[in-house]
Motif scaffolding. Sequence first.
Motif, PDB file in Angstrom:
ATOM      1  N   GLN A  12       0.800  -1.224   0.000  1.00 29.77           N
ATOM      2  CA  GLN A  12       0.000   0.000   0.000  1.00 29.77           C
ATOM      3  C   GLN A  12       0.839   1.283   0.000  1.00 29.77           C
ATOM      4  OE1 GLN A  12      -3.559  -0.186   2.548  1.00 29.77           O
ATOM      5  NE2 GLN A  12      -3.580   2.033   2.614  1.00 29.77           N
ATOM      6  N   LYS A  16      -3.725   4.277  -2.146  1.00 29.70           N
ATOM      7  CA  LYS A  16      -4.989   3.781  -2.719  1.00 29.70           C
ATOM      8  C   LYS A  16      -5.339   4.396  -4.076  1.00 29.70           C
ATOM      9  CE  LYS A  16      -6.988   2.541   1.756  1.00 29.70           C
ATOM     10  NZ  LYS A  16      -8.140   2.594   2.645  1.00 29.70           N
ATOM     11  N   LYS A 151      -5.224  -6.034   5.393  1.00 33.58           N
ATOM     12  CA  LYS A 151      -5.994  -4.926   4.805  1.00 33.58           C
ATOM     13  C   LYS A 151      -5.192  -4.233   3.709  1.00 33.58           C
ATOM     14  CE  LYS A 151      -9.191  -3.602   8.509  1.00 33.58           C
ATOM     15  NZ  LYS A 151      -9.588  -2.507   9.437  1.00 33.58           N
ATOM     16  N   SER A 152      -3.881  -4.124   3.925  1.00 37.45           N
ATOM     17  CA  SER A 152      -3.026  -3.505   2.914  1.00 37.45           C
ATOM     18  C   SER A 152      -2.939  -4.366   1.660  1.00 37.45           C
ATOM     19  CB  SER A 152      -1.627  -3.258   3.483  1.00 37.45           C
ATOM     20  OG  SER A 152      -1.677  -2.285   4.511  1.00 37.45           O
ATOM     21  N   LYS A 154      -5.355  -6.281   0.609  1.00 39.67           N
ATOM     22  CA  LYS A 154      -6.659  -6.050  -0.041  1.00 39.67           C
ATOM     23  C   LYS A 154      -6.630  -4.746  -0.836  1.00 39.67           C
ATOM     24  CE  LYS A 154     -11.616  -5.715   1.055  1.00 39.67           C
ATOM     25  NZ  LYS A 154     -11.879  -4.520   0.231  1.00 39.67           N
ATOM     26  N   SER A 155      -6.056  -3.696  -0.220  1.00 41.78           N
ATOM     27  CA  SER A 155      -5.952  -2.402  -0.895  1.00 41.78           C
ATOM     28  C   SER A 155      -5.079  -2.510  -2.138  1.00 41.78           C
ATOM     29  CB  SER A 155      -5.374  -1.361   0.065  1.00 41.78           C
ATOM     30  OG  SER A 155      -5.162  -0.137  -0.594  1.00 41.78           O
ATOM     31  N   ASP A 156      -3.952  -3.224  -2.019  1.00 43.91           N
ATOM     32  CA  ASP A 156      -3.069  -3.443  -3.174  1.00 43.91           C
ATOM     33  C   ASP A 156      -3.810  -4.143  -4.306  1.00 43.91           C
ATOM     34  OD1 ASP A 156      -0.817  -2.254  -2.168  1.00 43.91           O
ATOM     35  OD2 ASP A 156       0.293  -4.108  -1.842  1.00 43.91           O
ATOM     36  N   ASP A 158      -7.020  -4.266  -4.910  1.00 40.78           N
ATOM     37  CA  ASP A 158      -7.998  -3.355  -5.510  1.00 40.78           C
ATOM     38  C   ASP A 158      -7.329  -2.455  -6.549  1.00 40.78           C
ATOM     39  OD1 ASP A 158     -10.148  -4.287  -4.049  1.00 40.78           O
ATOM     40  OD2 ASP A 158     -10.000  -2.754  -2.483  1.00 40.78           O
TER      41      ASP A 158
END
Length: 290
Positions: A12, A16, A151-152, A154-156, A158
Motif C-alpha cells: 500500500q 490507494k 488490509k493492505s 486487499k488495498s493493493d 484493488d
Amino acid sequence: MTSNKKIKIRLQGHEKFALRDGWLNKGLVNVNEDPKVFQEKEGPDIFGIGNNMVKSLRYWMRAFGLIKENQNTGACLTEIGDLILKNDPYFEDIFTIWVLHSFIAKNIEEATTWYMFFNKIEMEEFEKEEMETMLCREITKYVMGEKFSEKSVKSDLDVLLNMYSRSKKMTDPEDKNNSPFAQLNLVKNVDGKYVKKHPDRRIISEWNVLYELAYMFEKTESLSIEDVIYGEGGLAKIYQMTAVTANELLDKLDALDYIRVNRTAGLDVIYKIKNTTAKDVIKEYYKKIR
C-alpha cells in the motif's frame, strides 16, 4: 533465502490511487527539472494533483524503477527513466508499457503484491476474495513469521485490478482516470469475476522477449527454454504468454542473430550470441523502431 536476512516487503505505498494516464510523464519531466520536487510544499501545484496523489506518484516512480532517491539530494532519473524521457516521454509506445509492467511484476521489495500476483498465483479465473486469500498465503510464506497487514494486501489488490482491467466505465480513451496498463489486457473483469488473459500477439514483440533474456543472460551463456518460459520471472509468469507465442518470438530472435535456439536431441537450450544488456535493448528498440 536465509533466516538471518531481513525480508523487505512493501504494501500500500500508492495511497490507494491506481496509476493514471499522464502521471508518469509529469514525474519524469519534473524530477528531471528539480530533483527535490517531491519534497517541495508546492508539489501539488507543480504536478497539478492532490497532495496524496503526489505521494502516490512518488511511489509509482520508484516501483517502476524510473527514479532513485537520496535523502539529501532528492530524486534522480534512473538510466531507464532517462531513456524513456528522451524517447517516449508520453508513454505512447506499448513496448515502454511492457517494460514498466515487467519491472513492477518483478519488484518484490517495492511492489510485493504485484510480484506475488504475477509470479506465484496460478489461478486463471478468480473472485477478488479468493485472490486476497491466495496473496496473503504467499506473502506469509515469504516473510517467514513477520507480521503484515492483510488490509493492505486487499488495498493493493484493488489498485492492481483497477490498473490492469477495464471496467465498463473506462471505455473513453480520453479519460485521464484510465491506467495505461489496462491496454495490456492481462486481466479481464467479467461481472465481478476476474480472468487472467494471454497477451494479444499484436501488441507484444520479440523486443520484449529480448529485454527479458538480457536480464536472464547476465550471469550465464545458456538458458533452458523451460526456465525462460515457466521459471520465476519467466515469460509465462510476467507476460502470461503461451509457450507457442514464446517459442515463436524466440525463433524470431534466433533469425535476427541475437540468440541461438537449439531444440535438437531434446536439448531445448538458448545460447547467448551478443552481450546485450536490458538497457541496450531499450536503446536499440527506440533507435530502430521509434
